[in-house]
Every structure is written in C-alpha cells, then in structure tokens.
Design a protein around this motif. Sequence first.
Motif, PDB file in Angstrom:
ATOM      1  N   MET A  80       8.984  -3.508  43.321  1.00 30.99           N
ATOM      2  CA  MET A  80       9.917  -4.504  43.872  1.00 30.99           C
ATOM      3  C   MET A  80      11.254  -3.830  44.180  1.00 30.99           C
ATOM      4  O   MET A  80      11.740  -3.013  43.396  1.00 30.99           O
ATOM      5  N   LEU A  81      11.847  -4.155  45.309  1.00 27.85           N
ATOM      6  CA  LEU A  81      13.112  -3.553  45.696  1.00 27.85           C
ATOM      7  C   LEU A  81      14.249  -4.095  44.853  1.00 27.85           C
ATOM      8  O   LEU A  81      14.295  -5.284  44.512  1.00 27.85           O
ATOM      9  N   SER A  82      15.191  -3.208  44.498  1.00 26.80           N
ATOM     10  CA  SER A  82      16.385  -3.659  43.788  1.00 26.80           C
ATOM     11  C   SER A  82      17.275  -4.417  44.752  1.00 26.80           C
ATOM     12  O   SER A  82      17.058  -4.417  45.968  1.00 26.80           O
ATOM     13  N   ASN A  83      18.308  -5.068  44.199  1.00 30.94           N
ATOM     14  CA  ASN A  83      19.204  -5.852  45.045  1.00 30.94           C
ATOM     15  C   ASN A  83      19.842  -5.003  46.138  1.00 30.94           C
ATOM     16  O   ASN A  83      19.896  -5.396  47.306  1.00 30.94           O
ATOM     17  N   LEU A  84      20.340  -3.812  45.759  1.00 28.29           N
ATOM     18  CA  LEU A  84      20.970  -2.938  46.738  1.00 28.29           C
ATOM     19  C   LEU A  84      19.956  -2.448  47.759  1.00 28.29           C
ATOM     20  O   LEU A  84      20.243  -2.352  48.953  1.00 28.29           O
ATOM     21  N   ASP A  85      18.724  -2.154  47.287  1.00 23.60           N
ATOM     22  CA  ASP A  85      17.681  -1.685  48.195  1.00 23.60           C
ATOM     23  C   ASP A  85      17.306  -2.773  49.195  1.00 23.60           C
ATOM     24  O   ASP A  85      16.985  -2.472  50.349  1.00 23.60           O
ATOM     25  N   ARG A  86      17.333  -4.039  48.775  1.00 25.36           N
ATOM     26  CA  ARG A  86      16.978  -5.128  49.676  1.00 25.36           C
ATOM     27  C   ARG A  86      17.993  -5.228  50.818  1.00 25.36           C
ATOM     28  O   ARG A  86      17.617  -5.426  51.984  1.00 25.36           O
ATOM     29  N   LEU A  87      19.278  -5.106  50.495  1.00 27.84           N
ATOM     30  CA  LEU A  87      20.295  -5.153  51.539  1.00 27.84           C
ATOM     31  C   LEU A  87      20.158  -3.956  52.475  1.00 27.84           C
ATOM     32  O   LEU A  87      20.190  -4.095  53.694  1.00 27.84           O
ATOM     33  N   ASP A  88      19.973  -2.785  51.886  1.00 35.10           N
ATOM     34  CA  ASP A  88      19.843  -1.574  52.687  1.00 35.10           C
ATOM     35  C   ASP A  88      18.587  -1.619  53.554  1.00 35.10           C
ATOM     36  O   ASP A  88      18.587  -1.172  54.698  1.00 35.10           O
ATOM     37  N   ASP A  89      17.510  -2.201  53.020  1.00 40.10           N
ATOM     38  CA  ASP A  89      16.258  -2.293  53.760  1.00 40.10           C
ATOM     39  C   ASP A  89      16.418  -3.178  54.994  1.00 40.10           C
ATOM     40  O   ASP A  89      15.911  -2.854  56.073  1.00 40.10           O
ATOM     41  N   HIS A  90      17.128  -4.291  54.843  1.00 40.46           N
ATOM     42  CA  HIS A  90      17.349  -5.183  55.979  1.00 40.46           C
ATOM     43  C   HIS A  90      18.261  -4.538  57.025  1.00 40.46           C
ATOM     44  O   HIS A  90      18.155  -4.833  58.215  1.00 40.46           O
ATOM     45  N   PHE A  91      19.167  -3.666  56.582  1.00 42.11           N
ATOM     46  CA  PHE A  91      20.070  -3.000  57.522  1.00 42.11           C
ATOM     47  C   PHE A  91      19.373  -1.876  58.274  1.00 42.11           C
ATOM     48  O   PHE A  91      19.470  -1.766  59.499  1.00 42.11           O
ATOM     49  N   VAL A  92      18.644  -1.036  57.542  1.00 44.16           N
ATOM     50  CA  VAL A  92      17.989   0.123  58.152  1.00 44.16           C
ATOM     51  C   VAL A  92      16.771  -0.295  58.961  1.00 44.16           C
ATOM     52  O   VAL A  92      16.492   0.266  60.025  1.00 44.16           O
ATOM     53  N   ARG A  93      16.044  -1.324  58.450  1.00 40.71           N
ATOM     54  CA  ARG A  93      14.853  -1.808  59.161  1.00 40.71           C
ATOM     55  C   ARG A  93      14.991  -3.311  59.403  1.00 40.71           C
ATOM     56  O   ARG A  93      14.269  -4.112  58.797  1.00 40.71           O
ATOM     57  N   PRO A  94      15.924  -3.691  60.250  1.00 45.05           N
ATOM     58  CA  PRO A  94      16.167  -5.125  60.464  1.00 45.05           C
ATOM     59  C   PRO A  94      14.946  -5.837  61.043  1.00 45.05           C
ATOM     60  O   PRO A  94      14.254  -5.308  61.909  1.00 45.05           O
ATOM     61  N   ARG A  95      14.697  -7.028  60.536  1.00 44.69           N
ATOM     62  CA  ARG A  95      13.581  -7.834  61.030  1.00 44.69           C
ATOM     63  C   ARG A  95      14.044  -8.672  62.224  1.00 44.69           C
ATOM     64  O   ARG A  95      15.133  -9.224  62.207  1.00 44.69           O
ATOM     65  N   ALA A 105      19.001 -27.119  55.481  1.00 45.21           N
ATOM     66  CA  ALA A 105      19.387 -27.129  54.066  1.00 45.21           C
ATOM     67  C   ALA A 105      19.675 -25.733  53.520  1.00 45.21           C
ATOM     68  O   ALA A 105      20.178 -25.590  52.403  1.00 45.21           O
ATOM     69  N   ILE A 106      19.371 -24.696  54.296  1.00 47.40           N
ATOM     70  CA  ILE A 106      19.650 -23.329  53.846  1.00 47.40           C
ATOM     71  C   ILE A 106      21.164 -23.124  53.792  1.00 47.40           C
ATOM     72  O   ILE A 106      21.888 -23.436  54.740  1.00 47.40           O
ATOM     73  N   SER A 107      21.652 -22.589  52.707  1.00 50.76           N
ATOM     74  CA  SER A 107      23.092 -22.388  52.519  1.00 50.76           C
ATOM     75  C   SER A 107      23.465 -20.913  52.655  1.00 50.76           C
ATOM     76  O   SER A 107      22.589 -20.034  52.694  1.00 50.76           O
ATOM     77  N   ALA A 108      24.754 -20.655  52.698  1.00 50.79           N
ATOM     78  CA  ALA A 108      25.229 -19.267  52.732  1.00 50.79           C
ATOM     79  C   ALA A 108      24.813 -18.533  51.463  1.00 50.79           C
ATOM     80  O   ALA A 108      24.500 -17.337  51.488  1.00 50.79           O
ATOM     81  N   ALA A 109      24.786 -19.262  50.330  1.00 48.12           N
ATOM     82  CA  ALA A 109      24.365 -18.648  49.060  1.00 48.12           C
ATOM     83  C   ALA A 109      22.894 -18.245  49.119  1.00 48.12           C
ATOM     84  O   ALA A 109      22.511 -17.190  48.593  1.00 48.12           O
ATOM     85  N   ASP A 110      22.061 -19.069  49.774  1.00 50.61           N
ATOM     86  CA  ASP A 110      20.642 -18.721  49.925  1.00 50.61           C
ATOM     87  C   ASP A 110      20.489 -17.437  50.740  1.00 50.61           C
ATOM     88  O   ASP A 110      19.644 -16.594  50.435  1.00 50.61           O
ATOM     89  N   ILE A 111      21.295 -17.316  51.786  1.00 54.75           N
ATOM     90  CA  ILE A 111      21.225 -16.126  52.644  1.00 54.75           C
ATOM     91  C   ILE A 111      21.674 -14.888  51.863  1.00 54.75           C
ATOM     92  O   ILE A 111      21.070 -13.818  51.956  1.00 54.75           O
ATOM     93  N   ALA A 112      22.748 -15.041  51.085  1.00 49.65           N
ATOM     94  CA  ALA A 112      23.222 -13.916  50.268  1.00 49.65           C
ATOM     95  C   ALA A 112      22.165 -13.506  49.251  1.00 49.65           C
ATOM     96  O   ALA A 112      21.929 -12.312  49.027  1.00 49.65           O
ATOM     97  N   ASP A 113      21.497 -14.487  48.642  1.00 49.39           N
ATOM     98  CA  ASP A 113      20.440 -14.177  47.673  1.00 49.39           C
ATOM     99  C   ASP A 113      19.277 -13.447  48.330  1.00 49.39           C
ATOM    100  O   ASP A 113      18.625 -12.606  47.706  1.00 49.39           O
ATOM    101  N   ALA A 114      19.013 -13.765  49.593  1.00 49.58           N
ATOM    102  CA  ALA A 114      17.883 -13.153  50.297  1.00 49.58           C
ATOM    103  C   ALA A 114      18.066 -11.661  50.513  1.00 49.58           C
ATOM    104  O   ALA A 114      17.084 -10.936  50.704  1.00 49.58           O
ATOM    105  N   VAL A 115      19.301 -11.186  50.503  1.00 49.08           N
ATOM    106  CA  VAL A 115      19.555  -9.743  50.633  1.00 49.08           C
ATOM    107  C   VAL A 115      19.909  -9.125  49.289  1.00 49.08           C
ATOM    108  O   VAL A 115      20.446  -8.024  49.231  1.00 49.08           O
ATOM    109  N   GLY A 116      19.624  -9.849  48.214  1.00 60.02           N
ATOM    110  CA  GLY A 116      19.882  -9.320  46.888  1.00 60.02           C
ATOM    111  C   GLY A 116      21.290  -9.543  46.394  1.00 60.02           C
ATOM    112  O   GLY A 116      21.720  -8.918  45.431  1.00 60.02           O
ATOM    113  N   GLY A 117      22.028 -10.435  47.065  1.00 55.69           N
ATOM    114  CA  GLY A 117      23.417 -10.696  46.679  1.00 55.69           C
ATOM    115  C   GLY A 117      24.382  -9.867  47.491  1.00 55.69           C
ATOM    116  O   GLY A 117      24.045  -8.777  47.959  1.00 55.69           O
TER     117      GLY A 117
END
Length: 332
Positions: free
Chosen positions: A1-16, A86-98
């Motif tokens: 499982m990706l760590s929080n920092l890895d999740r953010l970096d993964d979305h940046f380097v390999r954006p969906r 119903a998706i909030s900004a907090a939900d989006i932040a959580d999706a990238v690991g905070g």
Amino acid sequence: MLSNLDRLDDHFVRPRNAEVLLLANAVGSFGTLRWGDAVKLMLRIDPRTGRIDRATFQAFGCSATIAAASATTELLTGKSLDEAAAISAADIADAVGGLPAERMYCAVMAYEALQRAIASYRGGPVLREGETTPSCKCLGVSQMMIERTIRFNRLTSIEQVTHYTKAAGSCSSCFKQIEGLLARVNAEMVEDGLIAKHDAYQLGSTPQRAVDLKPRGEPQPGTNIFSAKTAPAHLRPTPRPEPARAAPATTTTLELDAPTQATLIAEALDELRPHLKRDGGDCELAGIEGNTVYVRLSGNCVGCQLSSVTLSGVQAKLADKIGRPLRVVPVS
C-alpha cells in the motif's frame, strides 16, 4: 500500500485522466494565473442513469494542484450527481493521502471546479467569482468563495482561511475585511450548531501582520486561462510541444530594436517564476526571436510528464502581458 506522501507523488508523476474530454456534457473551471493555479474538470454524465461515466481534468499549478485534480476524477467516476456533489475538499485531500495546511487550497480548487461542473449540467446558476467584488484584491479571491470555504471546512482562524483560499497571503491590506468576515460567519455557525462558541473566532484575536509586500498601483484583472482568447496550448487539441533545441547562438536575438517587448516578457516570467520555484522548478528567459520566446527550464520542470503544462502556462502569461500570442520553445 502506498504511503500518504507516495499517494500524492503518484498522482503527480502519473496523473489519472489528464486529458481533454471531447464528449463532456458538464465542465467546471476554477482559478486564474493571478492565483498561480487553475483547474478544469470535464465530466461525461449518462442522462439515463445520472451517473458519471468519465471524468478528466486539466490543471496548471504546483504538484498538489495536479494531484488533487487527478484524485478528484477517480473519486467521481461511477458516482451519481448527488454523490458527486457531496464530495468535500477534505475528501479530495484524503484521496491524495492528506495535504499540508499551506496546500489545502489545492483541494478547495478541485472542489470549486466540481461544483461548477455540476451546476452547468443541471442548468442552475454557475458560480462566477469574477462577477463579485473581491475581498482579497491582490489575488482576486471573492467574499462568496471565502465564506463558502469557511462554512464547508469549519475554519476558525485567519491562518486557516489563508491556507484554504490564499486570501491575505500576499499582503495584509485585506486583513480587517477577512477578519470581519470570519467573525461573522463563525457567529452564524455557532447559532447553527456547527461549531462550539469557544471555538468561534473573535475580532481582535489575531494581531494584524506587518505589510511586507505593499500593493503597487491598481490590481490587474484576473485572466481565466481557460477562456477562448487566452487558452494555452495544453487546453486546446494541439500537437505536443516541440522538443528542446539549442538556444540562439548570440544574445543579439533579444530584439534590441524592441526593448519594451523584451522588458514585458522578462517581467511576465519574473511574475511566474515564484510559483514554479514553490514546487522546485524554474523557468528563465534564454532569448527572443521575433514572436518566438526561448526559455530554459530547470529543477522539477525538466523531464516532468506535465512539462507541457508549464510551457503552456508561460505562453498564457506572456499573451496576457503582451496582448498577443507568442510562441514558447524550451532550450537545453
């Protein structure tokens, strides 16, 4: 499982889903070059089921902005409009690991773009921040956006408001206005039972900071980088940017017979560079030949899969500054 920092970096380097959705029937944008960041969400909604079949994005800004927009498209796929709303900004932040506090505005931008996309599909009034008087004139942040963000995220301090909206982040000229708005909205939130009375912000709780950056002259109007006239290349179906080529052999290509244009181009890049440096990159002027501007990318801007985003942002900034489109070419 990706760590929080890895999740953010993964979305940046390999954006969906970082592409133009040609058959989109719901589109929402938020942000301007004055903000330094912008997000555009495109949705394809099945009219029979009311569910989102596909979601894509385009973005200009730091790594957190791109990661938040990428994660938002994954959150939206398969959801109904009510579930998406119903998706909030907090939900989006959580999706990238905070996200760190000073980057929470990136999640807020994706949220605001989503709300505009849903409003455009439903045929309701689309929120237009540019039509309201800005509370923060330096960055063009409207009172409507600040108040909405305070309520949805239950903010109770000036520092939180700055982190989530950038308001009062450039200078303190709007401090009193932001403070009064925060105190009023918090008092209403106490009455609605959203926060405790002892948590509500009170006028005078935070001393006004010294003005480090004084505004000079009248603020320039915000430029929507998704508008038809100034839309950068990556927001239109155009070929990929040209590969890097050698810089002009001599410095005489800076059009010495047109010093005003050269000065304006240099000023535009100087205004854009702090936003790039914030994410570990940089862009320097290498030369000018007629309507072609040569720039030298460095740091995180070199070899990045979204380097075309940086070049297109530079192109839009120059078009806004000069008043006509210029060709931007990277050099080694």
